[in-house]
Design a protein around this motif. Sequence first.
Motif, PDB file in Angstrom:
ATOM      1  N   ARG A   1      39.045  31.276  38.811  1.00  0.00           N
ATOM      2  CA  ARG A   1      38.823  32.637  39.315  1.00  0.00           C
ATOM      3  C   ARG A   1      37.287  32.563  39.894  1.00  0.00           C
ATOM      4  O   ARG A   1      36.490  32.456  39.395  1.00  0.00           O
ATOM      5  CB  ARG A   1      38.861  33.492  37.936  1.00  0.00           C
TER       6      ARG A   1
ATOM      7  N   ASP B   1      34.344  35.104  41.702  1.00  0.00           N
ATOM      8  CA  ASP B   1      33.690  36.315  41.895  1.00  0.00           C
ATOM      9  C   ASP B   1      32.947  36.044  43.115  1.00  0.00           C
ATOM     10  O   ASP B   1      32.299  35.257  43.544  1.00  0.00           O
ATOM     11  CB  ASP B   1      32.585  36.360  40.758  1.00  0.00           C
TER      12      ASP B   1
ATOM     13  N   LYS C   1      38.998  39.693  41.438  1.00  0.00           N
ATOM     14  CA  LYS C   1      38.735  38.295  41.744  1.00  0.00           C
ATOM     15  C   LYS C   1      39.797  37.573  42.336  1.00  0.00           C
ATOM     16  O   LYS C   1      41.280  37.894  42.050  1.00  0.00           O
ATOM     17  CB  LYS C   1      38.665  37.536  40.211  1.00  0.00           C
TER      18      LYS C   1
ATOM     19  N   GLU D   1      42.097  34.057  42.662  1.00  0.00           N
ATOM     20  CA  GLU D   1      42.061  33.125  41.706  1.00  0.00           C
ATOM     21  C   GLU D   1      43.178  32.028  42.186  1.00  0.00           C
ATOM     22  O   GLU D   1      44.023  32.271  43.258  1.00  0.00           O
ATOM     23  CB  GLU D   1      42.774  33.434  40.347  1.00  0.00           C
TER      24      GLU D   1
ATOM     25  N   SER E   1      30.517  40.867  39.162  1.00  0.00           N
ATOM     26  CA  SER E   1      30.895  39.992  38.416  1.00  0.00           C
ATOM     27  C   SER E   1      31.285  40.662  36.926  1.00  0.00           C
ATOM     28  O   SER E   1      30.629  41.685  36.691  1.00  0.00           O
ATOM     29  CB  SER E   1      30.127  38.847  37.874  1.00  0.00           C
TER      30      SER E   1
END
Length: 464
Positions: free
Chosen positions: A150, A152, A159, A161, A321
Amino acid sequence: MTTDPAAGPAAGPAATPALPTAPVAPTAPVAPTAAAVERRLHLLTPLRRAWVPIGATVGVAVQQADQVQRWASGLSVTLRALALAALVVVFGVYGFLSWWFTHYAVTDTELRIRSGLLFRRTAHIRLDRIQAIDVTRPLLARVAGVAKLRLDVIGTEDKDELAFLEEREAVALRAELLARAAGFAPAEAVSLGEAPQRELLRVAPRDLLVSLLLTLSAWGALAAGIGVPVAVWWFSGNPWATIATVLPMLGGLWSGTVGRFLGEFDWRVAESPDGLRLDHGLLDRAHETVPPGRVQTVRIVEPLLWRRRDWVRVELAVAGSKNGVLVPVASREAARAVVARVLPGADLAALAFGPSPKTGSRWVVPVWWRGYALAVSADVFAARKGLLCRRTEIVPHAKVQSVRLTQGPWARVHGLADVHVDNGAGATVTARLRPAAGAAELLDAQAARSRTSRADARPDRWMT
């Protein structure tokens, strides 16, 4: 009244790791490389993708339960089996095709992800904009030996991924991306491998369990989860209304007690050149990274029943984040040692908090005014609030985006004002109930401190 202490993006002092770091990448131009090789995800990924149409089908079937039952009752056993087999084939084909049309590639400057069966989507993730890369291993994924990455990225809420990759491949790809983000040449980035780490703190499961038992909010949620449904049943006698009341309360109770224990189990904090690494989880194991120099705010939480044990909880606000917890529970001394790695130069033990003045404050905020306090050092701005659950929010001067002063009519009558400090994570730290004259001076002084700290701060970069 608002003061903007600086223009441009937030920056802060980079953490100085105690571990040996990799050498700084050469600044000479790198020769162009061949076209990036596109790679596919793990072969188990189609099983995960197939759950999307399965969930949609189950939802429709539940919503139209009567019609589905009448339709199924008119079919023979053979036709029911064929219909079920056809659904399995359709779901399997969908999962396979969605996996087949998903590729990722790493170039000199970006991570490129192409996905989509009917509508194609290409994500171009610049390596120099990567904020953090987390490796997560859900329970079934751990059994199968796969993991997902994942990412940031600065300036994005969601996010991106890659799910799923073989575990060793996921760890190697994370190390390669961080090395390239630090400026290493592609060939060198592949060979560096994962940066070394040194463990700073580990939370014992027993301490985590005791801390949850000593949390008043958990007991309050339990009391509400029992009392409110009983009251609904008593006054209404409607079982459906009672069930509708019980379910969300059970969900909240689970997330604050058992769910929190499972998620924070075996919490470890380790230091590495790419930031502080957080490993935790009993069923789903997560490997997260707190980026160096990107922390905007640190929050020290002290519940009432924890104070006799001198325990605290450390939470974070990191721009771009969602990593919100640094330490779920630890002694004050151990927590300060970890915070010192996140906020280099900040000495939390040396902060001298000045309470709000009794004159005037007790009329603006009765009783609870005693919980407000302020401390300002050469490195940080810190505000405290709360009596039962004390919270101390700490902002490095270099992370301050703007400073504001507000004063309501009742506070103005009693000569008080609030000073708000805004950071790059979109959060605000407020010093409440300050004398009006001192608040105006604090506003100007904080703007100057932030401007100076931002000018002196070094740029943040991975693994340097």
